[in-house]
Design an enzyme around this catalytic site. Sequence first.
Site, PDB file in Angstrom:
ATOM      1  N   ASP A 124       0.847  -1.184   0.000  1.00 26.64           N
ATOM      2  CA  ASP A 124       0.000   0.000   0.000  1.00 26.64           C
ATOM      3  C   ASP A 124       0.896   1.252   0.000  1.00 26.64           C
ATOM      4  O   ASP A 124       1.861   1.318  -0.775  1.00 26.64           O
ATOM      5  CB  ASP A 124      -0.951  -0.057   1.206  1.00 26.64           C
ATOM      6  CG  ASP A 124      -2.056   0.981   1.174  1.00 26.64           C
ATOM      7  OD1 ASP A 124      -3.078   0.716   0.534  1.00 26.64           O
ATOM      8  OD2 ASP A 124      -1.883   2.054   1.788  1.00 26.64           O
ATOM      9  N   TRP A 125       0.616   2.241   0.854  1.00 24.44           N
ATOM     10  CA  TRP A 125       1.439   3.450   0.913  1.00 24.44           C
ATOM     11  C   TRP A 125       2.876   3.156   1.324  1.00 24.44           C
ATOM     12  O   TRP A 125       3.771   3.986   1.118  1.00 24.44           O
ATOM     13  CB  TRP A 125       0.820   4.465   1.873  1.00 24.44           C
ATOM     14  CG  TRP A 125       0.025   5.524   1.173  1.00 24.44           C
ATOM     15  CD1 TRP A 125      -1.317   5.529   0.938  1.00 24.44           C
ATOM     16  CD2 TRP A 125       0.522   6.740   0.609  1.00 24.44           C
ATOM     17  NE1 TRP A 125      -1.687   6.666   0.261  1.00 24.44           N
ATOM     18  CE2 TRP A 125      -0.566   7.432   0.055  1.00 24.44           C
ATOM     19  CE3 TRP A 125       1.792   7.311   0.514  1.00 24.44           C
ATOM     20  CZ2 TRP A 125      -0.444   8.660  -0.584  1.00 24.44           C
ATOM     21  CZ3 TRP A 125       1.920   8.545  -0.114  1.00 24.44           C
ATOM     22  CH2 TRP A 125       0.818   9.198  -0.661  1.00 24.44           C
ATOM     23  N   TRP A 165     -12.768   4.032  -3.454  1.00 22.96           N
ATOM     24  CA  TRP A 165     -12.182   4.121  -2.113  1.00 22.96           C
ATOM     25  C   TRP A 165     -11.901   5.572  -1.740  1.00 22.96           C
ATOM     26  O   TRP A 165     -12.206   6.015  -0.631  1.00 22.96           O
ATOM     27  CB  TRP A 165     -10.905   3.283  -2.049  1.00 22.96           C
ATOM     28  CG  TRP A 165      -9.869   3.765  -1.079  1.00 22.96           C
ATOM     29  CD1 TRP A 165      -8.623   4.224  -1.372  1.00 22.96           C
ATOM     30  CD2 TRP A 165      -9.994   3.846   0.356  1.00 22.96           C
ATOM     31  NE1 TRP A 165      -7.962   4.592  -0.223  1.00 22.96           N
ATOM     32  CE2 TRP A 165      -8.776   4.371   0.847  1.00 22.96           C
ATOM     33  CE3 TRP A 165     -11.013   3.543   1.254  1.00 22.96           C
ATOM     34  CZ2 TRP A 165      -8.547   4.593   2.208  1.00 22.96           C
ATOM     35  CZ3 TRP A 165     -10.785   3.768   2.614  1.00 22.96           C
ATOM     36  CH2 TRP A 165      -9.564   4.280   3.077  1.00 22.96           C
ATOM     37  N   ASP A 251      -7.106  -8.561  -4.419  1.00 21.71           N
ATOM     38  CA  ASP A 251      -7.009  -7.133  -4.141  1.00 21.71           C
ATOM     39  C   ASP A 251      -7.353  -6.339  -5.393  1.00 21.71           C
ATOM     40  O   ASP A 251      -6.531  -6.210  -6.298  1.00 21.71           O
ATOM     41  CB  ASP A 251      -5.612  -6.754  -3.654  1.00 21.71           C
ATOM     42  CG  ASP A 251      -5.494  -5.254  -3.369  1.00 21.71           C
ATOM     43  OD1 ASP A 251      -6.543  -4.623  -3.120  1.00 21.71           O
ATOM     44  OD2 ASP A 251      -4.378  -4.722  -3.397  1.00 21.71           O
ATOM     45  N   HIS A 281      -6.413  -7.141   0.314  1.00 22.98           N
ATOM     46  CA  HIS A 281      -5.477  -6.021   0.186  1.00 22.98           C
ATOM     47  C   HIS A 281      -4.451  -6.046   1.309  1.00 22.98           C
ATOM     48  O   HIS A 281      -3.261  -5.867   1.075  1.00 22.98           O
ATOM     49  CB  HIS A 281      -6.245  -4.702   0.200  1.00 22.98           C
ATOM     50  CG  HIS A 281      -5.371  -3.495   0.075  1.00 22.98           C
ATOM     51  ND1 HIS A 281      -4.634  -3.224  -1.057  1.00 22.98           N
ATOM     52  CD2 HIS A 281      -5.093  -2.494   0.957  1.00 22.98           C
ATOM     53  CE1 HIS A 281      -3.955  -2.102  -0.893  1.00 22.98           C
ATOM     54  NE2 HIS A 281      -4.203  -1.646   0.330  1.00 22.98           N
TER      55      HIS A 281
END
Length: 305
Positions: A124-125, A165, A251, A281
Amino acid sequence: MMEYLRTPDERFEALPGFPYQANYLNIDDCDGGQLRVHYLDEGPRDGDIVLLMHGEPSWCYLYRKMIPVLVDAGLRVIAPDLPGFGRSDKPSKRSDYTYQRHVNWMQSALDQLDINHITLVCQDWGGLIGLRLLAENPDRFVRAVAANTMLPTGDHDPGQAFLDWRKFSQEVPEFPVGGIISGATTTDLSPEVVAAYDAPFPDESYKEGARQFPTLVPITPDDPASEANRAAWGVLTQWNKPFLTAFSDSDPITKGGDAVMQKLIPGCQGQEHTTIVNGGHFLQEDQGEKLAEVVAAFVAANPLA
């Protein structure tokens, strides 16, 4: 000077499956203040270093299932909490949160920890920030594992799942951190685990970073972060050190990103890329032990020269 909130320590007491000792760094900010940044540091001091970078809206608790496997493999594990998340300080205004600032803060953490020969593990980030760190400090990093992440430049359609999202994150009256984590896994999380993800955020005032992060992902070519990310891709497309993708099978946000990396990053050639089965995810929740085994095997198969 930037103002920030600090989550009370008692919020982190007796979290399930999380016996790890807290460590802190003080990070200077461009406004003249300092932020306290939390990190875990587990395993042998002389082991190969694995840097675990979390994303939005999680914290290093996400890696609790992976740490024992990695430590048992002889690896030293460092897992920071991004400012705004976990036990790290939380700037109190949404305008305090920028992509570049987070890269700068994590750069300061790397410099203070003075770590090298790093294997990056990012999701993710954690990838948006971690891959920038790798590209801007190529001599510090020796390997990388990308799991359900990306490094967007805004030059391509982000996909409807991400746009949905982003819209949700800005419109929902109460930002349900634990519920978001639970909703992006393939397994049912216990109420205690959901509460552990909510622990850093006593109320909505602590969630300014969690709210802001979805808006910081570059989705247009002229985004403030686009040029720096393009420059990072310039490094990644010349990256010959070992690079592994370990995306999950469930995901919708990052689906297909592994194929892009395998095509563009030379270090992906010859590696045993894998798809983690039955993972959402947040695959560290669903299949943390499996992902850790993949990381440990990757490090063992690609020793330092």
